[in-house]
Design an enzyme around this catalytic site. Sequence first.
Site, short mmCIF file in Angstrom:
data_model
loop_
_atom_site.label_atom_id
_atom_site.label_comp_id
_atom_site.label_asym_id
_atom_site.label_seq_id
_atom_site.Cartn_x
_atom_site.Cartn_y
_atom_site.Cartn_z
N LYS A 1 0.81 -1.23 0.00
CA LYS A 1 0.00 0.00 0.00
C LYS A 1 0.85 1.28 0.00
CE LYS A 1 -4.09 -1.75 2.40
NZ LYS A 1 -5.02 -1.51 3.51
N LYS B 1 7.03 6.00 15.54
CA LYS B 1 5.97 5.89 14.53
C LYS B 1 4.76 6.73 14.94
CE LYS B 1 4.42 1.69 12.70
NZ LYS B 1 4.58 0.24 12.81
N ASP C 1 -9.76 3.16 2.66
CA ASP C 1 -9.87 2.60 4.02
C ASP C 1 -10.56 3.61 4.94
OD1 ASP C 1 -8.70 0.16 3.51
OD2 ASP C 1 -6.67 0.90 3.90
P1 ATR Z 1 -1.83 -1.93 9.44
O1 ATR Z 1 -1.61 -1.49 8.02
O2 ATR Z 1 -2.89 -2.99 9.57
O3 ATR Z 1 -2.03 -0.79 10.37
P2 ATR Z 1 0.87 -2.10 10.40
O4 ATR Z 1 1.21 -0.86 9.66
O5 ATR Z 1 1.84 -3.25 10.36
O6 ATR Z 1 -0.50 -2.70 9.87
O7 ATR Z 1 0.55 -1.71 11.93
C1 ATR Z 1 0.30 -2.67 12.91
C2 ATR Z 1 0.02 -1.97 14.23
O8 ATR Z 1 -0.17 -2.99 15.24
C3 ATR Z 1 1.17 -1.11 14.72
O9 ATR Z 1 0.66 -0.03 15.47
C4 ATR Z 1 1.94 -2.07 15.62
O10 ATR Z 1 2.73 -1.45 16.60
P3 ATR Z 1 4.26 -0.99 16.27
O11 ATR Z 1 4.14 0.29 15.53
O12 ATR Z 1 4.89 -0.86 17.60
O13 ATR Z 1 4.83 -2.10 15.43
C5 ATR Z 1 0.79 -2.79 16.28
N1 ATR Z 1 1.22 -4.07 16.85
C6 ATR Z 1 1.45 -5.22 16.18
N2 ATR Z 1 1.83 -6.20 17.04
C7 ATR Z 1 1.84 -5.64 18.28
C8 ATR Z 1 2.14 -6.12 19.59
N3 ATR Z 1 2.52 -7.38 19.80
N4 ATR Z 1 2.03 -5.26 20.64
C9 ATR Z 1 1.65 -3.98 20.45
N5 ATR Z 1 1.34 -3.46 19.21
C10 ATR Z 1 1.43 -4.27 18.16
#
Ligand code: ATR
Length: 277
Positions: free
Chosen positions: A65, A155, A103
Amino acid sequence: MRQYGIIGYPLDHTFSPKIHLRAYRLLKMNAEYKKIEIEPAQFISKIKSLKSGRWSGFNVTIPYKEKIMEYLDEVDPAAEMIGAVNTIAVNPSNHRWKGYNTDYNGFLKPLHAFLPEIKSCLIFGAGGASRAVAFGLIKEGNPHQVIIVNRTETKAKNLVSRLQNLSAGRIEFMNFSEIKKIQFKMDIVINTTSLGMGKAINQYPADPVQFCHERTVVYDLIYNPEESPFLKMAKEAGIFTLNGLPMLIGQAAAGFEIMTGSPFPEILTDKLMQELY
Ligand code: ATR
């Protein structure tokens, strides 16, 4: 025959072909919709070959994306702001590719009736989905306060500073250890993280109930499972909840309209909601 497709990797679990093909059939459109699964190493060469083909539009999904944006001839301002594209319309006269993000339309679809009441928002996550959600809330609503909670601080801070340029409200970052300090109740609490699905199916970012008053909306973008642990806790406390299914169908419908120029059949929205539940 018009050709459409979805670009992503892997594409085993996508609902997009089902949704779009059903709409073509219902509207008696002479069109097909293909899965275009591209391994990361082949991305550039495959996109170049798609650009020289006779395509009318695409959906774009994980993990492309963001990466797709540099191959577009034009990007809609909302998608530019969000920093992600999930829909591409191909201009039939000059074959230029224009990218959009639906989205955020999908996210807002089940929320329209509540938007005027939503002044304070608590959002867990700061990834692509969170960017679309926060942008949607600020663009279409008028929140006075938005709190973004994320594991990775940089982020979230990056997102907060982008949002501050768009809103007169208070936009702030908090880490997970700080949320206990939130004294007031929020009008909407949203999970955009992947906690609650896949390998993390039993997990949740926080118990949403502690942030809720009696008219709070608790929204989880996850649709599989239908009820994540995050939603379950809210539901058990009698709080109104929304899962990610209306968003999934809403983003597909908005993408369909951009790609084909035809309205998405309302009757199909209702049918898909029933079938996918
Ligand atoms: P999407 O496009 O679905 O938003 P992404 O960009 O990979 O997917 O984002 C995933 C989100 O889930 C992020 O906010 C991620 O936190 P980080 O920025 O710290 O990676 C969060 N996330 C995924 N696994 C996590 C975990 N085990 N604990 C806390 N946050 C998590």
